[in-house]
Design an enzyme around this catalytic site. Structure first.
Site, PDB file in Angstrom:
ATOM      1  N   HIS A 297     139.446  47.413  66.223  1.00  0.00           N
ATOM      2  CA  HIS A 297     139.570  47.336  64.676  1.00  0.00           C
ATOM      3  C   HIS A 297     138.482  46.727  64.214  1.00  0.00           C
ATOM      4  O   HIS A 297     137.720  47.046  62.809  1.00  0.00           O
ATOM      5  CB  HIS A 297     140.844  46.554  64.422  1.00  0.00           C
ATOM      6  CG  HIS A 297     142.210  47.519  64.601  1.00  0.00           C
ATOM      7  ND1 HIS A 297     143.070  46.824  64.774  1.00  0.00           N
ATOM      8  CD2 HIS A 297     142.561  48.513  64.153  1.00  0.00           C
ATOM      9  CE1 HIS A 297     144.287  47.807  64.790  1.00  0.00           C
ATOM     10  NE2 HIS A 297     143.843  48.886  64.438  1.00  0.00           N
TER      11      HIS A 297
ATOM     12  N   ASP B  58     149.297  65.621  57.137  1.00  0.00           N
ATOM     13  CA  ASP B  58     148.359  65.801  57.866  1.00  0.00           C
ATOM     14  C   ASP B  58     147.037  65.497  57.528  1.00  0.00           C
ATOM     15  O   ASP B  58     146.553  65.765  56.275  1.00  0.00           O
ATOM     16  CB  ASP B  58     148.335  67.201  58.385  1.00  0.00           C
ATOM     17  CG  ASP B  58     147.397  67.990  59.555  1.00  0.00           C
ATOM     18  OD1 ASP B  58     146.564  66.986  59.639  1.00  0.00           O
ATOM     19  OD2 ASP B  58     147.521  68.809  60.096  1.00  0.00           O
ATOM     20  N   GLY B  59     146.294  64.520  57.992  1.00  0.00           N
ATOM     21  CA  GLY B  59     145.046  64.158  57.650  1.00  0.00           C
ATOM     22  C   GLY B  59     143.645  64.528  58.105  1.00  0.00           C
ATOM     23  O   GLY B  59     142.721  64.230  57.602  1.00  0.00           O
TER      24      GLY B  59
ATOM     25  N   ILE C  21     148.934  51.019  68.182  1.00  0.00           N
ATOM     26  CA  ILE C  21     148.071  50.060  67.464  1.00  0.00           C
ATOM     27  C   ILE C  21     146.672  49.856  68.070  1.00  0.00           C
ATOM     28  O   ILE C  21     146.914  49.410  69.446  1.00  0.00           O
ATOM     29  CB  ILE C  21     148.824  49.062  66.955  1.00  0.00           C
ATOM     30  CG1 ILE C  21     147.721  48.108  66.153  1.00  0.00           C
ATOM     31  CG2 ILE C  21     149.219  48.138  68.109  1.00  0.00           C
ATOM     32  CD1 ILE C  21     148.245  46.763  65.355  1.00  0.00           C
ATOM     33  N   SER C  22     145.684  50.104  67.666  1.00  0.00           N
ATOM     34  CA  SER C  22     144.403  50.019  68.288  1.00  0.00           C
ATOM     35  C   SER C  22     143.924  48.487  68.675  1.00  0.00           C
ATOM     36  O   SER C  22     144.780  47.587  68.233  1.00  0.00           O
ATOM     37  CB  SER C  22     143.140  50.448  67.587  1.00  0.00           C
ATOM     38  OG  SER C  22     143.389  51.884  67.402  1.00  0.00           O
TER      39      SER C  22
ATOM     40  N   SER D 102     150.345  51.631  62.607  1.00  0.00           N
ATOM     41  CA  SER D 102     151.047  50.464  62.273  1.00  0.00           C
ATOM     42  C   SER D 102     150.802  50.082  60.804  1.00  0.00           C
ATOM     43  O   SER D 102     151.672  49.156  60.255  1.00  0.00           O
ATOM     44  CB  SER D 102     150.241  49.410  63.155  1.00  0.00           C
ATOM     45  OG  SER D 102     149.137  49.144  62.901  1.00  0.00           O
TER      46      SER D 102
ATOM     47  N   HIS E  14     150.998  61.371  59.856  1.00  0.00           N
ATOM     48  CA  HIS E  14     151.682  62.510  59.759  1.00  0.00           C
ATOM     49  C   HIS E  14     152.935  62.181  60.660  1.00  0.00           C
ATOM     50  O   HIS E  14     154.099  62.947  60.478  1.00  0.00           O
ATOM     51  CB  HIS E  14     150.946  63.635  60.754  1.00  0.00           C
ATOM     52  CG  HIS E  14     150.851  63.428  61.996  1.00  0.00           C
ATOM     53  ND1 HIS E  14     150.383  64.452  63.004  1.00  0.00           N
ATOM     54  CD2 HIS E  14     150.849  62.421  62.879  1.00  0.00           C
ATOM     55  CE1 HIS E  14     150.278  64.066  64.019  1.00  0.00           C
ATOM     56  NE2 HIS E  14     150.639  62.560  64.159  1.00  0.00           N
TER      57      HIS E  14
END
Ligand code: SAH
Length: 241
Positions: free
Chosen positions: A65, A148-149, A59-60, A89, A114
């Site tokens: 964010h 897969d984004g 999680i960044s 997350s 993914h």
């Protein structure tokens, strides 16, 4: 300044990001206040630092964010459509849902991840963290999908006001640019793993003209092959709450 924003509560953290001038928009602040990071981070949820989610994902940090939300703010209006690529997350899906979703009406957020284990965890955390979480999932205004984004929403067919990309990619895929509206914006970290990476803000104006702006240096996990992530463990870490 960013590291000084840590606190012992969600409100304390957001207040510090606000006082430090990292969160600037009252809409971003209000949305972040509504989403307790404790439902999404496996440890130290109110520290201004990234946290390991397992399987190579994390999680960044809250300040990252915040930068992403501030960058996209004018494209996160009530009723808008948003894509979060590498949703991990699920935290940003939750915050952005506070900004765009009007329950039972317009507004849509799709998270693509993914690693199936994380897709499911993100969805579960979303449901727990928000009073209308279950309702938004049931009526399809919020979706967590495993895919897969790198080519955006699988198969295309939807245009987004805002696209957030949560992992670094060496080159911006044209398909992502095709999937934003006029006007619309992409927030994307660009660069190879181990090389300097920079956030780019890619904006399409009303006429469809695309402008790309290099913003600041970052260090993101790669938006890459699933196998790379599965090699780094087989378990995701559960959130604090
Ligand atoms: N923004 C999220 C996660 C950031 S980590 C958060 O703050 O919680 C980046 C995420 O991108 C990881 O969860 C990783 O599994 C995912 N990811 C990496 N490559 C991907 C790809 N090709 N398609 C979809 N998701 C990917």
């Amino acid at each position: 300044m960013a590291w000084r924003c840590s606190s012992s509560s969600n409100k304390g953290l957001i207040d510090n990001l606000w006082q430090g001038g990292i969160v600037k928009s009252p809409r971003v602040r209000d949305a972040m206040l509504q989403v307790d990071r404790g439902y999404f981070a496996p440890g130290n949820p109110y520290a201004d630092a990234p946290q390991d989610l397992g399987m190579g994902s994390r999680i960044s940090a809250p300040h990252m964010h915040s930068y992403a939300l501030e960058s996209l703010e004018e494209y996160l209006k009530p009723g808008n459509s948003v894509l979060d690529i590498g949703s991990g997350s699920g935290y940003l899906v939750a915050v952005m849902s506070r900004m765009v979703c009007q329950p039972g009406k317009e507004g849509k957020v799709i998270g693509i991840e993914h690693i199936n284990e994380l897709t499911l965890l993100g969805q579960q955390s979303f449901k727990k963290a928000l009073p209308d979480g279950q309702q938004l999932l049931e009526n399809g205004q919020v979706e967590f999908i495993s895919a897969d984004g790198r080519q955006g929403y699988p198969g295309g067919g939807i245009l987004f006001d805002a696209i957030h990309v949560g992992g670094a990619i060496p080159v911006v895929p044209q398909e992502l640019i095709n999937q934003i509206k006029s006007p619309g914006r992409i927030f994307i970290p660009v660069g190879d793993a181990g090389e300097p990476q920079y956030v780019y803000e890619i904006t399409k104006d009303e006429k469809g003209t695309v402008n790309s702006e290099k913003k600041f240096g970052v260090s993101y996990v790669p938006l890459g092959e699933k196998e790379f992530y599965y090699r780094q463990g087989s378990k995701v870490h559960m959130p604090v709450k």
